[in-house]
Design a protein around this motif. Structure first.
Motif, PDB file in Angstrom:
ATOM      1  N   CYS A 153       0.831  -1.199   0.000  1.00 33.20           N
ATOM      2  CA  CYS A 153       0.000   0.000   0.000  1.00 33.20           C
ATOM      3  C   CYS A 153       0.870   1.255   0.000  1.00 33.20           C
ATOM      4  O   CYS A 153       1.337   1.697   1.056  1.00 33.20           O
ATOM      5  CB  CYS A 153      -0.931   0.000   1.206  1.00 33.20           C
ATOM      6  N   GLY A 154       1.085   1.805  -1.193  1.00 29.82           N
ATOM      7  CA  GLY A 154       1.742   3.093  -1.321  1.00 29.82           C
ATOM      8  C   GLY A 154       3.151   3.178  -0.769  1.00 29.82           C
ATOM      9  O   GLY A 154       3.855   2.176  -0.617  1.00 29.82           O
ATOM     10  N   MET A 155       3.573   4.405  -0.453  1.00 25.13           N
ATOM     11  CA  MET A 155       4.924   4.655   0.031  1.00 25.13           C
ATOM     12  C   MET A 155       5.062   4.405   1.524  1.00 25.13           C
ATOM     13  O   MET A 155       6.138   4.072   2.019  1.00 25.13           O
ATOM     14  CB  MET A 155       5.321   6.113  -0.260  1.00 25.13           C
ATOM     15  N   THR A 156       3.958   4.570   2.255  1.00 26.62           N
ATOM     16  CA  THR A 156       4.029   4.465   3.722  1.00 26.62           C
ATOM     17  C   THR A 156       3.538   3.119   4.246  1.00 26.62           C
ATOM     18  O   THR A 156       4.061   2.616   5.239  1.00 26.62           O
ATOM     19  CB  THR A 156       3.185   5.576   4.373  1.00 26.62           C
ATOM     20  N   GLY A 157       2.521   2.563   3.598  1.00 25.03           N
ATOM     21  CA  GLY A 157       1.930   1.326   4.088  1.00 25.03           C
ATOM     22  C   GLY A 157       0.939   1.539   5.211  1.00 25.03           C
ATOM     23  O   GLY A 157       0.423   0.577   5.784  1.00 25.03           O
ATOM     24  N   VAL A 158       0.647   2.794   5.541  1.00 21.93           N
ATOM     25  CA  VAL A 158      -0.305   3.114   6.614  1.00 21.93           C
ATOM     26  C   VAL A 158      -1.590   3.640   5.981  1.00 21.93           C
ATOM     27  O   VAL A 158      -1.631   4.797   5.522  1.00 21.93           O
ATOM     28  CB  VAL A 158       0.278   4.170   7.588  1.00 21.93           C
ATOM     29  N   PRO A 159      -2.646   2.832   5.914  1.00 26.59           N
ATOM     30  CA  PRO A 159      -3.868   3.240   5.210  1.00 26.59           C
ATOM     31  C   PRO A 159      -4.476   4.549   5.709  1.00 26.59           C
ATOM     32  O   PRO A 159      -5.072   5.295   4.930  1.00 26.59           O
ATOM     33  CB  PRO A 159      -4.824   2.057   5.461  1.00 26.59           C
ATOM     34  N   LEU A 160      -4.349   4.848   7.009  1.00 18.98           N
ATOM     35  CA  LEU A 160      -4.970   6.038   7.566  1.00 18.98           C
ATOM     36  C   LEU A 160      -4.380   7.333   6.997  1.00 18.98           C
ATOM     37  O   LEU A 160      -5.075   8.342   6.895  1.00 18.98           O
ATOM     38  CB  LEU A 160      -4.839   6.035   9.097  1.00 18.98           C
ATOM     39  N   LYS A 165      -4.584   5.566  -0.807  1.00 21.68           N
ATOM     40  CA  LYS A 165      -5.195   4.407  -0.134  1.00 21.68           C
ATOM     41  C   LYS A 165      -6.357   3.810  -0.930  1.00 21.68           C
ATOM     42  O   LYS A 165      -6.684   2.634  -0.774  1.00 21.68           O
ATOM     43  CB  LYS A 165      -5.653   4.787   1.263  1.00 21.68           C
ATOM     44  N   GLN A 166      -6.959   4.636  -1.812  1.00 24.47           N
ATOM     45  CA  GLN A 166      -8.072   4.121  -2.620  1.00 24.47           C
ATOM     46  C   GLN A 166      -7.620   3.077  -3.636  1.00 24.47           C
ATOM     47  O   GLN A 166      -8.437   2.321  -4.169  1.00 24.47           O
ATOM     48  CB  GLN A 166      -8.805   5.265  -3.329  1.00 24.47           C
ATOM     49  N   THR A 167      -6.327   3.011  -3.901  1.00 26.09           N
ATOM     50  CA  THR A 167      -5.795   2.015  -4.840  1.00 26.09           C
ATOM     51  C   THR A 167      -5.213   0.801  -4.119  1.00 26.09           C
ATOM     52  O   THR A 167      -4.743  -0.129  -4.769  1.00 26.09           O
ATOM     53  CB  THR A 167      -4.694   2.635  -5.729  1.00 26.09           C
ATOM     54  N   CYS A 168      -5.238   0.817  -2.786  1.00 19.72           N
ATOM     55  CA  CYS A 168      -4.627  -0.276  -2.015  1.00 19.72           C
ATOM     56  C   CYS A 168      -5.569  -1.471  -1.907  1.00 19.72           C
ATOM     57  O   CYS A 168      -6.797  -1.319  -1.976  1.00 19.72           O
ATOM     58  CB  CYS A 168      -4.261   0.216  -0.608  1.00 19.72           C
ATOM     59  N   PRO A 169      -5.022  -2.670  -1.728  1.00 18.84           N
ATOM     60  CA  PRO A 169      -5.866  -3.865  -1.589  1.00 18.84           C
ATOM     61  C   PRO A 169      -6.539  -3.909  -0.217  1.00 18.84           C
ATOM     62  O   PRO A 169      -6.184  -3.148   0.683  1.00 18.84           O
ATOM     63  CB  PRO A 169      -4.857  -5.013  -1.735  1.00 18.84           C
ATOM     64  N   GLY A 173      -6.563  -9.270   7.827  1.00 16.39           N
ATOM     65  CA  GLY A 173      -6.409  -9.298   9.276  1.00 16.39           C
ATOM     66  C   GLY A 173      -6.517  -7.913   9.902  1.00 16.39           C
ATOM     67  O   GLY A 173      -6.505  -6.884   9.220  1.00 16.39           O
ATOM     68  N   VAL A 174      -6.594  -7.893  11.238  1.00 18.44           N
ATOM     69  CA  VAL A 174      -6.796  -6.657  11.988  1.00 18.44           C
ATOM     70  C   VAL A 174      -5.588  -5.734  11.886  1.00 18.44           C
ATOM     71  O   VAL A 174      -5.714  -4.522  11.699  1.00 18.44           O
ATOM     72  CB  VAL A 174      -7.088  -6.981  13.474  1.00 18.44           C
ATOM     73  N   LEU A 175      -4.384  -6.293  11.987  1.00 14.78           N
ATOM     74  CA  LEU A 175      -3.171  -5.482  11.997  1.00 14.78           C
ATOM     75  C   LEU A 175      -2.984  -4.692  10.702  1.00 14.78           C
ATOM     76  O   LEU A 175      -2.475  -3.562  10.721  1.00 14.78           O
ATOM     77  CB  LEU A 175      -1.936  -6.358  12.256  1.00 14.78           C
ATOM     78  N   GLU A 176      -3.401  -5.282   9.590  1.00 14.22           N
ATOM     79  CA  GLU A 176      -3.207  -4.599   8.308  1.00 14.22           C
ATOM     80  C   GLU A 176      -4.151  -3.425   8.111  1.00 14.22           C
ATOM     81  O   GLU A 176      -3.965  -2.646   7.180  1.00 14.22           O
ATOM     82  CB  GLU A 176      -3.342  -5.588   7.150  1.00 14.22           C
ATOM     83  N   HIS A 177      -5.155  -3.282   8.998  1.00 17.68           N
ATOM     84  CA  HIS A 177      -5.958  -2.068   8.965  1.00 17.68           C
ATOM     85  C   HIS A 177      -5.153  -0.876   9.476  1.00 17.68           C
ATOM     86  O   HIS A 177      -5.484   0.279   9.204  1.00 17.68           O
ATOM     87  CB  HIS A 177      -7.225  -2.238   9.811  1.00 17.68           C
ATOM     88  N   LEU A 178      -4.100  -1.166  10.225  1.00 18.93           N
ATOM     89  CA  LEU A 178      -3.233  -0.115  10.758  1.00 18.93           C
ATOM     90  C   LEU A 178      -1.967   0.064   9.918  1.00 18.93           C
ATOM     91  O   LEU A 178      -1.584   1.186   9.593  1.00 18.93           O
ATOM     92  CB  LEU A 178      -2.852  -0.437  12.209  1.00 18.93           C
ATOM     93  N   VAL A 179      -1.324  -1.060   9.586  1.00 16.09           N
ATOM     94  CA  VAL A 179      -0.075  -0.998   8.825  1.00 16.09           C
ATOM     95  C   VAL A 179      -0.035  -2.144   7.814  1.00 16.09           C
ATOM     96  O   VAL A 179      -0.276  -3.300   8.179  1.00 16.09           O
ATOM     97  CB  VAL A 179       1.160  -1.104   9.749  1.00 16.09           C
ATOM     98  N   MET A 180       0.265  -1.797   6.559  1.00 16.65           N
ATOM     99  CA  MET A 180       0.473  -2.786   5.508  1.00 16.65           C
ATOM    100  C   MET A 180       1.900  -2.641   4.980  1.00 16.65           C
ATOM    101  O   MET A 180       2.554  -1.614   5.235  1.00 16.65           O
ATOM    102  CB  MET A 180      -0.528  -2.580   4.362  1.00 16.65           C
ATOM    103  N   PRO A 181       2.399  -3.611   4.245  1.00 16.82           N
ATOM    104  CA  PRO A 181       3.735  -3.453   3.651  1.00 16.82           C
ATOM    105  C   PRO A 181       3.754  -2.268   2.682  1.00 16.82           C
ATOM    106  O   PRO A 181       2.808  -2.074   1.924  1.00 16.82           O
ATOM    107  CB  PRO A 181       3.956  -4.775   2.897  1.00 16.82           C
ATOM    108  N   ASN A 182       4.814  -1.456   2.727  1.00 20.32           N
ATOM    109  CA  ASN A 182       4.929  -0.374   1.751  1.00 20.32           C
ATOM    110  C   ASN A 182       5.528  -0.927   0.462  1.00 20.32           C
ATOM    111  O   ASN A 182       6.300  -1.889   0.472  1.00 20.32           O
ATOM    112  CB  ASN A 182       5.740   0.803   2.302  1.00 20.32           C
ATOM    113  N   CYS A 183       5.185  -0.306  -0.659  1.00 19.77           N
ATOM    114  CA  CYS A 183       5.507  -0.892  -1.963  1.00 19.77           C
ATOM    115  C   CYS A 183       6.982  -0.827  -2.375  1.00 19.77           C
ATOM    116  O   CYS A 183       7.493  -1.798  -2.917  1.00 19.77           O
ATOM    117  CB  CYS A 183       4.626  -0.261  -3.037  1.00 19.77           C
ATOM    118  N   PRO A 184       7.690   0.276  -2.168  1.00 18.10           N
ATOM    119  CA  PRO A 184       9.101   0.282  -2.588  1.00 18.10           C
ATOM    120  C   PRO A 184       9.917  -0.831  -1.937  1.00 18.10           C
ATOM    121  O   PRO A 184      10.685  -1.525  -2.613  1.00 18.10           O
ATOM    122  CB  PRO A 184       9.592   1.670  -2.141  1.00 18.10           C
ATOM    123  N   THR A 185       9.725  -1.019  -0.617  1.00 10.48           N
ATOM    124  CA  THR A 185      10.450  -2.090   0.080  1.00 10.48           C
ATOM    125  C   THR A 185       9.992  -3.455  -0.402  1.00 10.48           C
ATOM    126  O   THR A 185      10.803  -4.365  -0.602  1.00 10.48           O
ATOM    127  CB  THR A 185      10.232  -1.974   1.601  1.00 10.48           C
TER     128      THR A 185
END
Length: 238
Positions: A153-160, A165-169, A173-185
Motif C-alpha cells: 500500500c503506497g509509500m508508507t503502508g499506513v492506510p490512515l 489508499k483508494q488504490t490499495c488492496p 487481518g486486523v493489523l493490516e488495517h493499521l499498517v500494511m507493507p509499503n511498496c518500494p520495500t
C-alpha cells in the motif's frame, strides 16, 4: 501451397503464437506511448536530469519492445498464413535473436537482482508521485494493479495517512488495517527473494520462442518439400 501433417500443425501453432504475441506487443507499445506522450507524464522526458531515470528507461524499453514484437508478428503472420518462405526465414531469424536476448537478460536480471529491484522501486515511486500530483485515473489503475499483485500500500503502508489508499488492496487481518507493507520495500524484497523465479520466467519465454522457431523451421522444410514435389510433377508432365 498446401502442407499437411507436422507442417499443418506448426502452421496453426505459429498463427496462435502470433496472435498472443500481437496482443502483448500492442499492450506494451500502447502503455509505453501513453506514458511517453500522456498529458501528465510527457514533461518528465523534457528534463535532461531525468533522462537516465528508471521511469524514462522503462518507458523507452516498453516502446521498443512493443514495436519489435509487432514487427516479428507481421513477418510471422504473413509467412504462416500465406506460406511465404522469405517471410518465415526473416521471422525465424528474429525469433532466434529474441530467444538469445531473453536468456541473456534473464541471466543479467538474476545476477543483478538487487539493483534491478531498486530500479523497479524507483519506477514505482515516479508513478506514485505522478498520481498524487495529477490524480490521473489511468495511473491509478496501474498503481491498483501493482498494489493488488504485491499486496502492498503506497509509500508508507499506513492506510490512515496514505495518499493513494483508494488504490490499495483490502487488508488481511486486523493489523493490516493499521499498517500494511509499503511498496518500494516490497518490490525490492520480492524481486531479490524471487530472483530464481524471475530468471525461470525469462527462460520459459525463451523456450517458448525456441518452440516457435522450431515450428517455423519445420514449416519451411514442408514448404520446400511441397515446392520440390510440384516442380518434379510439372517436369514429368511437360
Amino acid at each position: 501451397m498446401a502442407v499437411d501433417g507436422c507442417g499443418l500443425v506448426c502452421k496453426y501453432i505459429l498463427i496462435l503464437f502470433n496472435i498472443i504475441f500481437a496482443v502483448v506487443g500492442l499492450a506494451f507499445l500502447g502503455l509505453g506511448l501513453w506514458l511517453r506522450f500522456g498529458e501528465n507524464t510527457r514533461g518528465i522526458f523534457g528534463i535532461d536530469a531525468l533522462n537516465s531515470s528508471a521511469f524514462v528507461i522503462g518507458v523507452t524499453v516498453l516502446i521498443i519492445l512493443g514495436s519489435i514484437m509487432l514487427i516479428v508478428v507481421a513477418f510471422g503472420d504473413y509467412g504462416a498464413c500465406n506460406e511465404k518462405k522469405c517471410a518465415l526465414q526473416v521471422f525465424a531469424i528474429l525469433l532466434l535473436f529474441l530467444a538469445v536476448a531473453e536468456f541473456v537478460i534473464g541471466g543479467l536480471a538474476y545476477s543483478n537482482s538487487n539493483m534491478v529491484g531498486l530500479r523497479l522501486g524507483e519506477f514505482y515511486t515516479t508513478l506514485y508521485s505522478l498520481y498524487v500530483s495529477s490524480q490521473d485515473p489511468a495511473i491509478g489503475v496501474t498503481l491498483a494493479f501493482i498494489h493488488n499483485s504485491l499486496h502492498c500500500c503506497g509509500m508508507t503502508g499506513v492506510p490512515l495517512v496514505e495518499l493513494v489508499k483508494q488504490t490499495c488492496p483490502k487488508p488481511n487481518g486486523v493489523l493490516e488495517h493499521l499498517v500494511m507493507p509499503n511498496c518500494p520495500t516490497t518490490i525490492v524484497t520480492v524481486f531479490d527473494s524471487r530472483a530464481p523465479l524471475v530468471m525461470g520466467i525469462f527462460i520459459g519465454i525463451g523456450a517458448l520462442l525456441i518452440t516457435a522457431l522450431v515450428c517455423a523451421i519445420v514449416l519451411l522444410k514442408q514448404l520446400k518439400k511441397v515446392h520440390q514435389d510440384i516442380t518434379a510433377y510439372y517436369s514429368s508432365v511437360y
